[in-house]
Write an enzyme that holds these catalytic residues in place. Structure first.
Site, PDB file in Angstrom:
ATOM      1  N   ASN A 175      -0.080  -6.397  -5.844  1.00 49.35           N
ATOM      2  CA  ASN A 175      -0.686  -5.579  -6.890  1.00 49.35           C
ATOM      3  C   ASN A 175      -2.049  -5.108  -6.387  1.00 49.35           C
ATOM      4  OD1 ASN A 175      -1.749  -4.435  -9.177  1.00 49.35           O
ATOM      5  ND2 ASN A 175      -1.945  -6.367 -10.312  1.00 49.35           N
ATOM      6  N   LYS A 206      -3.931  -2.896  -7.594  1.00 51.43           N
ATOM      7  CA  LYS A 206      -4.848  -2.459  -8.664  1.00 51.43           C
ATOM      8  C   LYS A 206      -5.448  -1.105  -8.281  1.00 51.43           C
ATOM      9  CE  LYS A 206      -5.367  -7.290  -9.819  1.00 51.43           C
ATOM     10  NZ  LYS A 206      -6.165  -8.379 -10.356  1.00 51.43           N
ATOM     11  N   HIS A 215      -0.027  -6.208 -17.718  1.00 48.31           N
ATOM     12  CA  HIS A 215      -1.006  -6.978 -16.934  1.00 48.31           C
ATOM     13  C   HIS A 215      -2.221  -7.280 -17.814  1.00 48.31           C
ATOM     14  CE1 HIS A 215      -4.008  -8.026 -13.949  1.00 48.31           C
ATOM     15  NE2 HIS A 215      -3.006  -8.297 -13.123  1.00 48.31           N
ATOM     16  N   GLU A 223      -5.263  -7.149 -17.307  1.00 50.96           N
ATOM     17  CA  GLU A 223      -6.341  -6.147 -17.251  1.00 50.96           C
ATOM     18  C   GLU A 223      -6.027  -4.966 -18.164  1.00 50.96           C
ATOM     19  OE1 GLU A 223      -6.410  -5.819 -12.992  1.00 50.96           O
ATOM     20  OE2 GLU A 223      -7.267  -7.837 -12.871  1.00 50.96           O
ATOM     21  N   GLU A 282       0.745 -15.243 -15.377  1.00 48.07           N
ATOM     22  CA  GLU A 282      -0.583 -15.095 -14.784  1.00 48.07           C
ATOM     23  C   GLU A 282      -1.646 -15.590 -15.759  1.00 48.07           C
ATOM     24  OE1 GLU A 282      -0.694 -11.854 -11.561  1.00 48.07           O
ATOM     25  OE2 GLU A 282      -0.953 -10.873 -13.469  1.00 48.07           O
ATOM     26  N   GLY A 317      -8.316 -13.260 -10.015  1.00 44.40           N
ATOM     27  CA  GLY A 317      -9.501 -12.772  -9.324  1.00 44.40           C
ATOM     28  C   GLY A 317     -10.677 -13.736  -9.328  1.00 44.40           C
ATOM     29  N   SER A 336      -5.031 -15.694  -8.136  1.00 43.17           N
ATOM     30  CA  SER A 336      -5.672 -16.286  -6.959  1.00 43.17           C
ATOM     31  C   SER A 336      -4.691 -16.932  -5.982  1.00 43.17           C
ATOM     32  CB  SER A 336      -6.754 -17.285  -7.393  1.00 43.17           C
ATOM     33  OG  SER A 336      -7.776 -16.600  -8.115  1.00 43.17           O
TER      34      SER A 336
HETATM   35  P1  PGA Z   1      -5.525 -12.070  -7.928  1.00 40.95           P
HETATM   36  O1  PGA Z   1      -4.802 -11.054  -8.938  1.00 40.95           O
HETATM   37  O2  PGA Z   1      -4.480 -12.472  -6.904  1.00 40.95           O
HETATM   38  O3  PGA Z   1      -6.642 -11.272  -7.307  1.00 40.95           O
HETATM   39  O4  PGA Z   1      -5.997 -13.223  -8.714  1.00 40.95           O
HETATM   40  C1  PGA Z   1      -3.507 -11.293  -9.398  1.00 40.95           C
HETATM   41  C2  PGA Z   1      -3.102 -10.218 -10.374  1.00 40.95           C
HETATM   42  O5  PGA Z   1      -3.956  -9.744 -11.122  1.00 40.95           O
HETATM   43  O6  PGA Z   1      -1.924  -9.818 -10.427  1.00 40.95           O
END
Ligand code: PGA
Length: 255
Positions: A10, A12, A95, A97, A167, A173, A213
């Protein structure tokens, strides 16, 4: 029947078209992904070019969001028809976000899930609790609400082929991944929930990823859990070397 691990990048809001295409070429040419399904999720402008770069290979392409109408006066939105046209197989939906910054709700997630399935695309449905919810002991209740809402009105015949990504929001993140046993417990709970919503057969077939992460260092222990069928990778998917190492960990988890 064993479930094939699905490892998705992903990206983003990162990578220009040339950067995305160069990454896709490197993955196709340089990475051994035997037994693992690899999915690249670029931003909308790079979808077509990345799909072209991976065509003829087993690597698949996903969008990071979608709108539920096929066409019309919805300035700024992209429909499932357009995503198919661009060469997508999967679509990330819900997601955290999107839920946090763009007003995504359980109801809009459900509309999007049904819309992409209508067009033969496969949703990767994201669910997960926030830190305060985890601390209040609400993890299972939150995840149950999100999964149940996302799949409302979805036929069993198509549900089995979909993907759910667990998640935990506090792990995205932050560098703080869930402990493998904790992620396993939630993924197991989601599988049992799918069993209740549909049937044990569908629960056994549906793939449930973990995201938050994921790194080359923790991938093997997360992916080695019985109910974790892959990873949705953000930060560590931006570099070919790191993403390739995670793919590698997934193929080792098969052994
Ligand atoms: P990350 O993001 O691996 O940077 O924690 C995962 C995601 O948002 O799908």
């Amino acid at each position: 029947m064993a479930r094939v691990q699905i490892i998705a990048a992903n990206w983003k809001m990162n990578k220009t078209i040339p950067e995305a295409v160069a990454f896709a070429r490197e993955i196709v040419q340089g990475v051994d992904f035997t037994g693992v399904e690899v999915v690249l999720c670029p931003a909308f402008p790079a979808l077509g070019p990345v799909a072209e770069a991976v065509s003829g290979s087993p690597v698949r392409v996903a969008a990071q969001d979608v709108f539920w109408e096929d066409q019309g006066a919805y300035t700024g939105e992209v429909s499932p028809v357009m995503l198919r046209d661009a060469g997508c197989r999967y679509v990330i939906i819900g997601h955290s976000e999107r839920r946090q910054y763009f007003g995504e709700t359980d109801e809009t997630v459900n509309r999007k899930v049904k819309a992409v399935l209508r067009h033969g695309l496969i949703p990767i449905v994201c669910v997960g609790e926030r830190l305060a919810e985890r601390e209040a002991g609400e993890t299972f209740a939150v995840v149950e609400r999100q999964v149940t809402a996302a799949f409302a009105g979805v036929e069993e015949a198509v549900a089995a082929g979909t993907v759910i990504a667990y998640e935990p929001v506090w792990a995205i993140g932050t560098g703080k991944n869930a402990a493998p046993e904790d992620a396993q417990a939630v993924n197991r709970f989601i599988r049992e929930l799918v069993g209740r919503l549909y049937s044990p057969a569908t629960a056994a077939q549906i793939r449930i990823q973990y995201g938050g992460s994921v790194t080359p260092e923790n991938a093997a222990s997360l992916l080695g859990q019985p109910d974790i069928d892959g990873a949705l990778v953000g930060g560590a998917s931006l570099k070919v070397s790191l993403f390739a190492a995670i793919i590698n960990a997934a193929s080792k988890a098969l052994l």
